[in-house]
Design a protein around this motif. Structure first.
Motif, PDB file in Angstrom:
ATOM      1  N   ASP A 197       0.863  -1.178   0.000  1.00  0.00           N
ATOM      2  CA  ASP A 197       0.000   0.000   0.000  1.00  0.00           C
ATOM      3  C   ASP A 197       0.894   1.221   0.000  1.00  0.00           C
ATOM      4  O   ASP A 197       1.932   1.241   0.673  1.00  0.00           O
ATOM      5  CB  ASP A 197      -0.910   0.006   1.229  1.00  0.00           C
ATOM      6  N   ASP A 198       0.494   2.253  -0.745  1.00  0.00           N
ATOM      7  CA  ASP A 198       1.303   3.472  -0.795  1.00  0.00           C
ATOM      8  C   ASP A 198       0.919   4.469   0.292  1.00  0.00           C
ATOM      9  O   ASP A 198       1.561   5.514   0.424  1.00  0.00           O
ATOM     10  CB  ASP A 198       1.162   4.148  -2.170  1.00  0.00           C
ATOM     11  N   PHE A 200      -3.462  -4.033  -9.869  1.00  0.00           N
ATOM     12  CA  PHE A 200      -3.900  -4.989 -10.885  1.00  0.00           C
ATOM     13  C   PHE A 200      -2.734  -5.459 -11.756  1.00  0.00           C
ATOM     14  O   PHE A 200      -2.562  -6.655 -11.993  1.00  0.00           O
ATOM     15  CB  PHE A 200      -4.997  -4.367 -11.755  1.00  0.00           C
ATOM     16  N   GLU A 201      -1.926  -4.506 -12.208  1.00  0.00           N
ATOM     17  CA  GLU A 201      -0.771  -4.883 -13.034  1.00  0.00           C
ATOM     18  C   GLU A 201       0.261  -5.631 -12.195  1.00  0.00           C
ATOM     19  O   GLU A 201       0.915  -6.559 -12.680  1.00  0.00           O
ATOM     20  CB  GLU A 201      -0.154  -3.645 -13.670  1.00  0.00           C
ATOM     21  N   THR A 202       0.421  -5.241 -10.942  1.00  0.00           N
ATOM     22  CA  THR A 202       1.338  -5.958 -10.052  1.00  0.00           C
ATOM     23  C   THR A 202       0.918  -7.417  -9.929  1.00  0.00           C
ATOM     24  O   THR A 202       1.735  -8.335 -10.022  1.00  0.00           O
ATOM     25  CB  THR A 202       1.352  -5.306  -8.655  1.00  0.00           C
ATOM     26  N   GLY A 253       1.825   4.838 -10.267  1.00  0.00           N
ATOM     27  CA  GLY A 253       2.810   4.025 -10.983  1.00  0.00           C
ATOM     28  C   GLY A 253       2.223   2.687 -11.346  1.00  0.00           C
ATOM     29  O   GLY A 253       1.180   2.598 -12.004  1.00  0.00           O
ATOM     30  N   LEU A 254       2.861   1.619 -10.887  1.00  0.00           N
ATOM     31  CA  LEU A 254       2.384   0.256 -11.148  1.00  0.00           C
ATOM     32  C   LEU A 254       1.258  -0.064 -10.158  1.00  0.00           C
ATOM     33  O   LEU A 254       1.502  -0.257  -8.971  1.00  0.00           O
ATOM     34  CB  LEU A 254       3.541  -0.736 -10.987  1.00  0.00           C
ATOM     35  N   THR A 281       5.711  -0.332  -0.446  1.00  0.00           N
ATOM     36  CA  THR A 281       4.919   0.878  -0.716  1.00  0.00           C
ATOM     37  C   THR A 281       4.671   1.106  -2.198  1.00  0.00           C
ATOM     38  O   THR A 281       4.139   2.153  -2.572  1.00  0.00           O
ATOM     39  CB  THR A 281       5.618   2.106  -0.106  1.00  0.00           C
ATOM     40  N   SER A 282       5.055   0.155  -3.048  1.00  0.00           N
ATOM     41  CA  SER A 282       4.808   0.285  -4.485  1.00  0.00           C
ATOM     42  C   SER A 282       4.726  -1.094  -5.117  1.00  0.00           C
ATOM     43  O   SER A 282       5.181  -2.090  -4.532  1.00  0.00           O
ATOM     44  CB  SER A 282       5.935   1.087  -5.160  1.00  0.00           C
ATOM     45  N   GLY A 283       4.155  -1.131  -6.316  1.00  0.00           N
ATOM     46  CA  GLY A 283       4.054  -2.394  -7.021  1.00  0.00           C
ATOM     47  C   GLY A 283       5.405  -2.987  -7.354  1.00  0.00           C
ATOM     48  O   GLY A 283       5.623  -4.193  -7.217  1.00  0.00           O
TER      49      GLY A 283
END
Length: 299
Positions: A16-17, A69-71, A65-66, A40-42
């Motif tokens: 989660d960011d 869903f894409e992650t 960013g990522l 904190t990021s994909g």
């Protein structure tokens, strides 16, 4: 009585960011007995999962960013991280995100703001199920058998760790199996019951477990025909035929390779059966492999 869920002690990766969301989920899972990691990021989540796969990923759907869903799609595209269950976190009114999450490969979702008891109950259930699958894979691996599932495009959709190791030299970058193996698989019951391939000095034998599932076994390397002729007291031509039988070839395929008629192949096969005291191709191949192992040990 232990108040922790049955899956306590598992590792959960929270992605989660927003720091406040991370803190709430972290504290709840930590109190329940889980080992908690955060990202904190994909991209950070992908790196963490590949470096040390967690038992489950709690993944925010919407991130800069990522996004989640894409992650998740990237996690499911990688055989090493594909088995990790992914539970999405999404807003109360984001029903379209729920659909996207399942389409991306998520196994469940929880709504924000998260309710600790609900999250812990869902995670415990999914981790327990994932561990059952992992234990089944480990049992198959311990028995020396590897199991794979293949999608309609011929790519590995699921594989035990042992199968992944054995098949890595055979698959392309997209995890697609070799064309000859896929052609054999498409033959169904009309084809040979087993199929063999060589890779990195080993022979892999494949048998069907279902329409798109295979049992893979690593077999002893096949000795050259001249070695078979010496060990089994058969002629050079019979040894040529037996060599290709051990490799799982059919009579027409052997005839093509050795430039002889299928009838001649069958005649050699009859002589091989008589000399080895067997009645089937499988039995002849087994005798050849077992005798060659004894020959190596005695030399």
């Amino acid at each position: 009585m232990n108040s922790h869920p049955p899956a306590a002690g598992a590792t959960i990766l929270i992605v989660d960011d927003v720091a406040e969301n991370l803190a709430v989920a972290h504290d709840a899972l930590d109190a329940a007995g889980y080992t908690v990691r955060v990202a904190t990021s994909g991209l950070a989540a992908l790196e963490s999962a590949r470096r040390q796969p967690p038992d489950l990923i709690l993944l925010d759907a919407v991130m800069p960013g990522l996004d989640g869903f894409e992650t998740c799609r990237r996690l499911k595209a990688d055989l090493s991280t594909r088995p990790i269950p992914v539970v999405f976190m999404t807003g109360l009114t984001d029903s379209e995100h729920v659909v996207q999450g399942f389409q991306a490969g998520g196994i469940d979702y929880v709504t924000k703001p998260i309710r600790a008891t609900e999250v812990i109950a869902r995670i415990a259930s999914h981790v327990r199920n994932a561990r059952l699958v992992s234990d089944t894979q480990a049992a198959a691996d311990a028995a020396g058998d590897a199991i794979v599932a293949i999608d309609e495009a011929g790519r590995l959709s699921w594989a035990t760790p042992l199968a992944q190791t054995w098949l890595a030299p055979l698959c392309d970058a997209g995890h697609r199996l070799p064309a000859p193996l896929l052609r054999w698989l498409d033959c169904g019951d009309a084809g040979s019951p087993t199929f063999s391939l060589h890779a990195d000095g080993q022979r892999l034998s494949f048998a069907r477990l279902g329409p798109r599932r295979l049992l893979v076994q690593r077999m002893a390397s096949v000795p050259e025909p001249e070695v078979l002729a010496r060990l089994l007291n058969i002629t050079a031509r019979e040894a040529d035929v037996l060599y290709w039988i051990v490799l799982g070839k059919t009579n027409p395929e052997i005839a093509s390779v050795l430039d002889m008629s299928p009838r001649t192949v069958n005649k050699h096969l009859e002589h091989i059966f008589t000399k080895l005291g067997v009645e089937t191709r499988t039995a002849a191949a087994t005798v050849a492999l077992n005798r060659s192992r004894l020959g190596v040990l005695a030399s």
